[in-house]
Design a protein around this motif. Structure first.
Motif, mmCIF file in Angstrom:
data_model
loop_
_atom_site.group_PDB
_atom_site.id
_atom_site.type_symbol
_atom_site.label_atom_id
_atom_site.label_comp_id
_atom_site.label_asym_id
_atom_site.label_seq_id
_atom_site.Cartn_x
_atom_site.Cartn_y
_atom_site.Cartn_z
ATOM 1 N N LEU A 200 -21.014 -30.371 7.243
ATOM 2 C CA LEU A 200 -21.984 -29.572 6.486
ATOM 3 C C LEU A 200 -21.640 -28.090 6.506
ATOM 4 O O LEU A 200 -22.137 -27.321 5.686
ATOM 5 C CB LEU A 200 -23.388 -29.802 7.059
ATOM 6 N N LEU A 203 -20.382 -25.969 3.369
ATOM 7 C CA LEU A 203 -21.262 -25.850 2.206
ATOM 8 C C LEU A 203 -22.294 -24.742 2.370
ATOM 9 O O LEU A 203 -23.152 -24.580 1.504
ATOM 10 C CB LEU A 203 -21.975 -27.182 1.964
ATOM 11 N N ALA A 209 -27.564 -25.386 -0.719
ATOM 12 C CA ALA A 209 -27.244 -26.135 0.499
ATOM 13 C C ALA A 209 -27.955 -25.543 1.709
ATOM 14 O O ALA A 209 -28.427 -26.273 2.581
ATOM 15 C CB ALA A 209 -25.734 -26.147 0.716
ATOM 16 N N ARG A 213 -30.697 -27.333 4.306
ATOM 17 C CA ARG A 213 -30.550 -27.312 5.764
ATOM 18 C C ARG A 213 -31.816 -26.793 6.433
ATOM 19 O O ARG A 213 -32.287 -27.357 7.431
ATOM 20 C CB ARG A 213 -29.357 -26.436 6.135
ATOM 21 N N THR A 257 -25.765 -33.709 3.869
ATOM 22 C CA THR A 257 -24.443 -33.282 3.422
ATOM 23 C C THR A 257 -24.161 -33.763 2.003
ATOM 24 O O THR A 257 -23.593 -33.025 1.179
ATOM 25 C CB THR A 257 -23.368 -33.823 4.372
ATOM 26 N N ALA A 260 -26.092 -31.607 -0.338
ATOM 27 C CA ALA A 260 -25.540 -30.251 -0.310
ATOM 28 C C ALA A 260 -24.238 -30.184 -1.108
ATOM 29 O O ALA A 260 -23.937 -29.169 -1.741
ATOM 30 C CB ALA A 260 -25.306 -29.811 1.132
ATOM 31 N N GLU A 263 -24.953 -29.493 -4.580
ATOM 32 C CA GLU A 263 -25.202 -28.065 -4.828
ATOM 33 C C GLU A 263 -23.886 -27.315 -5.038
ATOM 34 O O GLU A 263 -23.821 -26.373 -5.816
ATOM 35 C CB GLU A 263 -25.979 -27.462 -3.663
ATOM 36 N N LYS A 264 -22.840 -27.733 -4.335
ATOM 37 C CA LYS A 264 -21.526 -27.122 -4.559
ATOM 38 C C LYS A 264 -21.031 -27.420 -5.963
ATOM 39 O O LYS A 264 -20.513 -26.535 -6.652
ATOM 40 C CB LYS A 264 -20.524 -27.641 -3.528
#
Length: 538
Positions: A200, A203, A209, A213, A257, A260, A263-264
């Motif tokens: 994780l 990211l 992300a 978290r 993860t 996330a 999101e990338k």
């Protein structure tokens, strides 16, 4: 009781007693300080003075070294810029000399070509407004441009111009045909055996992300990057990330993860995400797929995953369980071996079908151990290795967990919505966009029914999906795609979830490395390539 004032006593005696008491108190304080190792500094002591001077000199030297290092770095940077300027000047001089050798008509032709070159470059750049932001941020990003007629010379010239212009801005362009740029795309979410240390961390540069978290930290009562804290002697053996070897912690972190990673993709390739028409998950990946499909929100999915991990962990502790990754044998052969290895009251069967001759078998620890030995000695077996974290998932050994999971999901039935896009579940069921199936039964049955990833991929290809993004670590789904469909493998992108300083791989959740395989390979990677001989031992 303290004695009162004595009218017949001498006042001088009282003063003397007070002085003695103060002196005794001072001695006790000094003794206490000395016993605790706190010796006060004596400015008149030569040793103390010398140590202070030496410390000051050391600090001054360190500061001087830091200053010299900074100056050296600045000088090196300036020298590099000077070299680049000189190279550019020499290049321009060379071009000028070549231009001077040409006749006037040839010079005019060159100028017209240069003007056309610039025109096509600007036109290509205008097709991607994101270049403006990329140029401002000076970051390397991957963008997509549509090339309707790639064989057209003018288009080829504009393409070359755009590549050069984009490279000067630190941008890389991915040119695609119209069919490639408009084909439907699907997101793929792996299972928990794709987990990896620090997965994780890479990211955290993306705001979306980081929000996931922080939200998860509040719900889980621990940081997904740091873990729940010291868990006992096990962590002393496994290292600081040993907590990730526990299913109850691994599954929530994998879920976070995976989303996330989306999101990338949203930040790096927003145009690709707009073409997403379907999602597919392998085992645990189903839960992230439903979150992206808006069946439930992130928090609800996280609670479901957390409960799933806890139930599976309890089931594995209640009865010894194991799982094997097997490649090279047919399904009929493997099913026959499983039946031979089962003794009275034991469980042993196929848990996952990953590709044509790649499977995961699971069940009772004793029967799976017998299966390992028999499969290894069976002709045609390319690879067999025990897996961790999986246990008896996708078998009847998870029946108790299945019942409790069903009750929890049934309580959420009223809040679960129809998916906004197509969902290919690992149990082999395709849920059409806008439909309302019995989610509680589908997701609970997942614990006791085999997963068929190959059928899910085949169904997506049949439905016209031509591009795939794997949202998770280790690239295992992409490796399996090579064995399912080579053309789809070339159209599969694995999103990197690591930071530059943490390009790491797990040391316990996946099988040990094979001798003939690079260290970065994982169990399912080995299944996907089918590269190992049948008689290799663990």
């Amino acid at each position: 009781m303290e004695a009162g004032w004595d009218p017949f006593g001498d006042p001088a005696d009282d003063s003397e007693r007070s002085f003695v008491k103060a002196a005794c108190k001072s001695v006790v304080t000094v003794d206490a300080d000395l016993s605790e190792g706190h010796v006060p500094l004596d400015p008149w002591n030569d040793v103390t003075f010398v140590s202070l001077v030496q410390e000051a000199a050391r600090e001054a030297k360190e500061q001087e070294e830091a200053t010299l290092k900074l100056l050296a770095e600045q000088q090196e940077e300036e020298e590099q810029k000077q070299i680049e300027r000189e190279a550019r000047r020499l290049k321009l001089e060379q071009q000028a000399r070549e231009l001077a050798k040409l006749s006037l008509p040839e010079r005019r032709q060159k100028l017209r070509e240069r003007e056309a070159y610039t025109e096509f470059a600007m036109e290509a750049i205008q097709q991607a407004p994101a270049f403006v932001a990329a140029a401002a941020e000076r970051k390397s990003r991957s963008r997509e441009l549509e090339v309707p007629q790639p064989d057209d010379p003018e288009v080829a010239l504009g393409r070359a111009a755009a590549e050069i212009a984009a490279a000067n801005m630190g941008v890389k362009i991915n040119f695609k045909t119209k069919a490639e740029a408009t084909c439907p795309m699907a997101l793929l979410f792996p299972d928990q055996n794709s987990k990896s240390l620090k997965m994780l961390r890479g990211l955290q540069e993306f705001a979306g992300a980081r929000r996931l978290r922080e939200t998860a930290r509040a719900l889980l009562d621990f940081d997904p990057l740091e873990g729940p804290g010291f868990q006992g002697f096990y962590e002393l053996l496994r290292g600081p990330e040993g907590w990730l070897e526990h299913t109850q912690y691994c599954q929530p972190v994998m879920y976070i993860t995976q989303l996330a990673a989306v999101e990338k993709l949203r930040d790096k390739r927003p145009a690709s995400l707009e073409r997403c028409k379907a999602v597919a998950g392998l085992s645990l990946g189903d839960f992230a797929a439903l979150t992206f499909a808006d069946v439930w929100d992130f928090e609800t999915g996280l609670r479901a995953v957390q409960l799933r991990g806890e139930l599976m962990e309890a089931a594995m502790l209640d009865e010894p369980q194991a799982a094997l990754a097997v490649a090279g044998l047919t399904q009929d052969t493997l099913e026959e071996l499983c039946s031979q290895c089962r003794e009275q009251g034991e469980v042993c069967g196929l848990a996952q079908r990953l590709f044509a001759d790649g499977f995961v078998c699971a069940g009772s620890a004793a029967s799976v151990e017998r299966l390992l030995q028999r499969a290894r000695s069976t002709k045609g077996c390319k690879q067999v290795q025990q897996l961790q974290l999986v246990g008896g998932c996708h078998t009847s050994m998870m029946q108790q967990a299945r019942m409790q999971m069903f009750d929890f999901l049934q309580s959420l039935a009223g809040s679960m919505k129809p998916p906004r896009l197509e969902v290919y579940l690992s149990c082999g069921t395709k849920v059409a966009a806008g439909s309302s199936p019995d989610w509680a039964a589908l997701l609970a049955d997942q614990l006791t029914h085999p997963a068929n990833w190959m059928d899910s991929v085949s169904a997506m290809l049949k439905d016209g999906l031509g591009e795939f993004y794997e949202c998770g670590p280790l690239n295992q789904l992409k490796g399996m795609m090579r064995r399912i469909d080579p053309k789809a493998y070339k159209a599969t992108v694995a999103l990197d979830v690591y930071s530059e300083e943490w390009q790491m791989r797990p040391t316990g959740s996946l099988p040990p490395r094979w001798g003939e395989t690079p260290p970065a390979a994982s169990a399912v990677d080995l299944l996907a390539v089918g590269a190992m001989p049948a008689q290799t031992s663990a």
